[in-house]
Scaffold this motif. Structure first.
Motif, short mmCIF file in Angstrom:
data_model
loop_
_atom_site.label_atom_id
_atom_site.label_comp_id
_atom_site.label_asym_id
_atom_site.label_seq_id
_atom_site.Cartn_x
_atom_site.Cartn_y
_atom_site.Cartn_z
N ALA A 1 31.97 -22.55 -53.07
CA ALA A 1 32.63 -22.91 -51.82
C ALA A 1 33.61 -24.06 -52.05
N THR A 2 34.77 -23.97 -51.44
CA THR A 2 35.74 -25.05 -51.51
C THR A 2 35.68 -25.93 -50.26
N LYS A 3 35.04 -25.43 -49.21
CA LYS A 3 34.84 -26.20 -47.99
C LYS A 3 33.49 -25.80 -47.40
N TYR B 1 30.11 -30.81 -39.21
CA TYR B 1 30.22 -31.90 -40.16
C TYR B 1 30.58 -31.36 -41.53
N THR B 2 31.47 -32.06 -42.23
CA THR B 2 31.83 -31.66 -43.58
C THR B 2 30.70 -32.06 -44.52
N ALA B 3 30.35 -31.17 -45.42
CA ALA B 3 29.25 -31.41 -46.36
C ALA B 3 29.72 -31.13 -47.78
N LYS B 4 28.92 -31.55 -48.74
CA LYS B 4 29.22 -31.26 -50.14
C LYS B 4 27.91 -30.96 -50.86
N VAL B 5 28.02 -30.21 -51.94
CA VAL B 5 26.86 -29.89 -52.76
C VAL B 5 26.56 -31.11 -53.62
N GLU C 1 37.95 -16.65 -48.33
CA GLU C 1 36.79 -15.86 -47.95
C GLU C 1 35.82 -16.79 -47.23
N ARG C 2 35.35 -16.35 -46.08
CA ARG C 2 34.43 -17.18 -45.30
C ARG C 2 33.05 -16.54 -45.28
N SER C 3 32.03 -17.41 -45.25
CA SER C 3 30.67 -16.90 -45.15
C SER C 3 29.80 -17.85 -44.34
N LEU C 4 28.68 -17.33 -43.89
CA LEU C 4 27.74 -18.10 -43.09
C LEU C 4 26.36 -18.06 -43.71
N THR D 1 31.01 -21.70 -44.87
CA THR D 1 31.76 -22.07 -46.06
C THR D 1 33.06 -21.29 -46.16
N THR D 2 33.99 -21.87 -46.88
CA THR D 2 35.25 -21.21 -47.21
C THR D 2 35.41 -21.28 -48.71
#
Length: 123
Positions: free
Chosen positions: A95-97, A109-113, A70-73, A27-28
């Motif tokens: 997360a914005t991305k 793959y792009t995902a969304k909540v 900020e990035r996270s895994l 995520t970003t």
């Protein structure tokens, strides 16, 4: 204390069966601009301890810093044939991305909540 029980092949079999459903989630999050106090301007002959202050103040006008990413895994598990993934809230919170990578693949793959639950309702 009892002796350790040797692991059996049954656990390895379970891992092999469910491993393809485990995904990597990256995520970003773009952080808001943080305001900073503008340093008082000192006479040209006196050092402010900020050797490049004039340069940065010219571009940022001393009003704030540019937004930071900020990035996270994290990880998740595919729980539905349609591709719904279950993960912890902290993995995708704000997360914005969101990108998902399937086990053993390089494609992201792009995902969304779709829905989230901050606190469990079963207590």
């Amino acid at each position: 204390m009892p002796d350790a029980i040797p692991s059996s092949n049954s656990f390895a079999g379970i891992v092999n069966r469910v491993e393809p459903a485990v995904v990597n989630i990256s995520t970003t999050q773009v952080m808001e601009k943080r305001l900073r106090k503008k340093a008082p301007r000192a006479p040209a002959r006196r050092s402010t301890g900020r050797p490049h202050a004039g340069f940065f103040d010219r571009f940022f006008d001393g009003k704030g810093e540019p937004p930071a990413a900020e990035r996270s895994l994290g990880s998740g598990v595919i729980v539905d044939k349609r591709g719904f993934i279950l993960t912890n809230n902290h993995v995708v919170d704000q997360a914005t991305k969101i990108q998902v990578q399937l086990h053993g693949e390089t494609t992201k793959y792009t995902a969304k909540v779709v829905v989230w639950m901050k606190k469990p309702t079963w207590r």
